[in-house]
Design an enzyme around this catalytic site. Structure first.
Site, mmCIF file in Angstrom:
data_model
loop_
_atom_site.group_PDB
_atom_site.id
_atom_site.type_symbol
_atom_site.label_atom_id
_atom_site.label_comp_id
_atom_site.label_asym_id
_atom_site.label_seq_id
_atom_site.Cartn_x
_atom_site.Cartn_y
_atom_site.Cartn_z
ATOM 1 N N ARG A 69 -50.356 -40.443 -15.062
ATOM 2 C CA ARG A 69 -49.718 -39.949 -13.909
ATOM 3 C C ARG A 69 -49.302 -41.411 -13.271
ATOM 4 N NH1 ARG A 69 -52.287 -36.001 -10.162
ATOM 5 N NH2 ARG A 69 -50.155 -35.958 -9.493
ATOM 6 N N HIS A 119 -53.340 -36.087 0.381
ATOM 7 C CA HIS A 119 -54.084 -35.962 -0.856
ATOM 8 C C HIS A 119 -54.503 -37.208 -1.444
ATOM 9 C CE1 HIS A 119 -53.248 -31.507 -1.451
ATOM 10 N NE2 HIS A 119 -54.045 -31.460 -0.355
ATOM 11 N N SER A 199 -45.941 -24.987 -3.487
ATOM 12 C CA SER A 199 -46.136 -23.715 -3.952
ATOM 13 C C SER A 199 -46.997 -22.716 -2.498
ATOM 14 C CB SER A 199 -46.912 -23.452 -5.097
ATOM 15 O OG SER A 199 -48.093 -24.189 -5.113
ATOM 16 N N ALA A 241 -34.503 -29.423 -4.354
ATOM 17 C CA ALA A 241 -34.648 -30.170 -3.192
ATOM 18 C C ALA A 241 -33.651 -31.196 -2.892
ATOM 19 C CB ALA A 241 -36.222 -30.742 -2.752
HETATM 20 P P1 OAD Z 1 -46.938 -26.737 -7.051
HETATM 21 O O1 OAD Z 1 -47.153 -27.202 -8.312
HETATM 22 O O2 OAD Z 1 -48.192 -25.886 -6.692
HETATM 23 O O3 OAD Z 1 -45.749 -26.021 -6.569
HETATM 24 C C1 OAD Z 1 -44.564 -27.122 -6.503
HETATM 25 C C2 OAD Z 1 -43.603 -25.934 -6.152
HETATM 26 O O4 OAD Z 1 -42.402 -26.783 -5.906
HETATM 27 C C3 OAD Z 1 -43.441 -24.604 -6.611
HETATM 28 O O5 OAD Z 1 -43.360 -23.571 -5.818
HETATM 29 C C4 OAD Z 1 -41.873 -24.812 -7.360
HETATM 30 O O6 OAD Z 1 -41.177 -23.673 -7.315
HETATM 31 C C5 OAD Z 1 -41.403 -25.886 -6.557
HETATM 32 N N1 OAD Z 1 -40.263 -26.751 -7.060
HETATM 33 C C6 OAD Z 1 -40.021 -27.021 -8.159
HETATM 34 N N2 OAD Z 1 -39.001 -27.957 -8.713
HETATM 35 C C7 OAD Z 1 -38.504 -27.873 -7.515
HETATM 36 C C8 OAD Z 1 -37.251 -28.689 -7.073
HETATM 37 N N3 OAD Z 1 -36.641 -29.458 -7.761
HETATM 38 N N4 OAD Z 1 -36.697 -28.428 -5.647
HETATM 39 C C9 OAD Z 1 -37.553 -27.756 -4.778
HETATM 40 N N5 OAD Z 1 -38.736 -27.078 -5.073
HETATM 41 C C10 OAD Z 1 -39.090 -27.343 -6.484
HETATM 42 O O7 OAD Z 1 -47.365 -28.228 -6.145
HETATM 43 P P2 OAD Z 1 -48.150 -28.338 -4.694
HETATM 44 O O8 OAD Z 1 -47.546 -27.254 -3.871
HETATM 45 O O9 OAD Z 1 -47.650 -29.793 -4.215
HETATM 46 O O10 OAD Z 1 -53.797 -31.393 -5.402
HETATM 47 O O11 OAD Z 1 -49.444 -28.352 -4.997
HETATM 48 C C11 OAD Z 1 -50.396 -28.659 -4.021
HETATM 49 C C12 OAD Z 1 -51.636 -29.469 -4.588
HETATM 50 O O12 OAD Z 1 -52.158 -28.544 -5.667
HETATM 51 C C13 OAD Z 1 -51.401 -30.835 -4.944
HETATM 52 O O13 OAD Z 1 -51.461 -31.749 -3.885
HETATM 53 C C14 OAD Z 1 -52.696 -30.920 -5.968
HETATM 54 C C15 OAD Z 1 -52.630 -29.409 -6.701
HETATM 55 O O14 OAD Z 1 -53.767 -29.048 -7.325
HETATM 56 C C16 OAD Z 1 -54.592 -31.840 -5.709
HETATM 57 O O15 OAD Z 1 -54.573 -32.485 -6.918
HETATM 58 C C17 OAD Z 1 -55.582 -32.431 -4.924
#
Ligand code: OAD
Length: 253
Positions: A69, A119, A199, A241
């Site tokens: 990563r 995070h 998400s 985005a």
């Molecule tokens: P997720 O992978 O859970 O969600 C990413 C979101 O971004 C999804 O709902 C997609 O629909 C959306 N998405 C994808 N491509 C996109 C784009 N081009 N424009 C806009 N939206 C888009 O990621 P997070 O919500 O960040 O924690 O996850 C939260 C946490 O869970 C992370 O920080 C990580 C993970 O486990 C740790 O590792 C502690």
């Protein structure tokens, strides 16, 4: 909601903006999100690579995961969505606070400074045992798990680990207090809460929308797919985005 081309988030002189971002904002920079098809959690078990227990069981596996990563984030570039949030900060200064769940460093590289990396960061390392402060580290520890020299000097054996908040670990309470203080709306002030590319699965960040709504915020979500917590928002804009956010903010970047 389909976004009419001229729809904008109103940000005037009295408006403060609390923005929260997740992995989706970096998707158009070429970095994988966590959930969904092709996501990081499809190829890796969370408990293996994002918990203290996973690290204790197999630190080499955890370092291989975060080294990959690091390598990906080092070659990625901030996109127009990162740049739009940095441009907004330049415009409204301390009326903006950006909280990111991302550890990829792209907001900072885009120029955001009023930034909480809630995070942690891929580019800091700390000791898994002693209290020495985390330090900058871009190295790829793929072949060998790095050891803490400070512990070694005291005759103890300890591994270094990424300075990332794993599942089962506490967020920095100072960060949470800063978010709460920012959301507490001064009389007459207007607050906009904006979530981008998350998400809405991981707490407490997924609940910040409720904190802001309780403070009277107008709440916006920009996301590619429906998020878990989408029904908590006043306005949900579906779209990528990098394309959608600059337009919504009225910022060409
Ligand atoms: P997720 O992978 O859970 O969600 C990413 C979101 O971004 C999804 O709902 C997609 O629909 C959306 N998405 C994808 N491509 C996109 C784009 N081009 N424009 C806009 N939206 C888009 O990621 P997070 O919500 O960040 O924690 O996850 C939260 C946490 O869970 C992370 O920080 C990580 C993970 O486990 C740790 O590792 C502690």
């Amino acid at each position: 909601m389909d976004l009419p081309d001229r729809a904008r988030i109103r940000i005037d002189e009295g408006t403060r903006v609390l923005a929260v971002t997740g992995a989706g904002i970096s998707a158009e920079s070429g970095l994988a999100t966590f959930r969904g098809a092709g996501g990081l959690w499809e190829g890796h078990r969370v408990e293996d690579v994002a918990t203290p227990e996973g690290f204790a069981a197999d630190p080499a596996r955890v370092w291989r995961f975060y080294s990959a990563r690091r390598a990906a984030a080092l070659t990625a570039e901030p996109n127009a969505a990162h740049r739009a949030l940095a441009a907004l900060e330049r415009r409204i200064g301390d009326r903006m606070l950006l909280v990111t769940q991302n550890v990829d460093g792209l907001h900072r590289r885009a120029g955001s400074e009023r930034l909480i990396e809630i995070h942690g960061s891929l580019f800091r390392t700390r000791c898994a045992r002693c209290e020495r402060p985390p330090f900058p580290d871009e190295a790829l520890h793929e072949a060998k798990v790095p050891a803490c020299e400070r512990c070694a000097a005291g005759g103890r054996r300890a591994y270094l680990r990424p300075d990332i908040v794993w599942f089962g670990e506490l967020l920095d309470s100072g960060h949470l207090r800063r978010v709460e203080a920012f959301a507490a709306r001064p009389p007459g002030g207007r607050l906009v809460f904006l979530a981008v590319g998350s998400s809405g699965n991981v707490w407490p960040v997924a609940g910040f929308v409720d904190l802001a709504a309780a403070a009277g915020a107008e709440t916006w979500l920009v996301n590619l797919d429906p998020a878990e917590n989408a029904w908590h928002f006043d306005r949900v804009v579906r779209g990528p985005a990098a394309e959608t956010l600059p337009r919504l903010l009225g910022l060409e970047v």
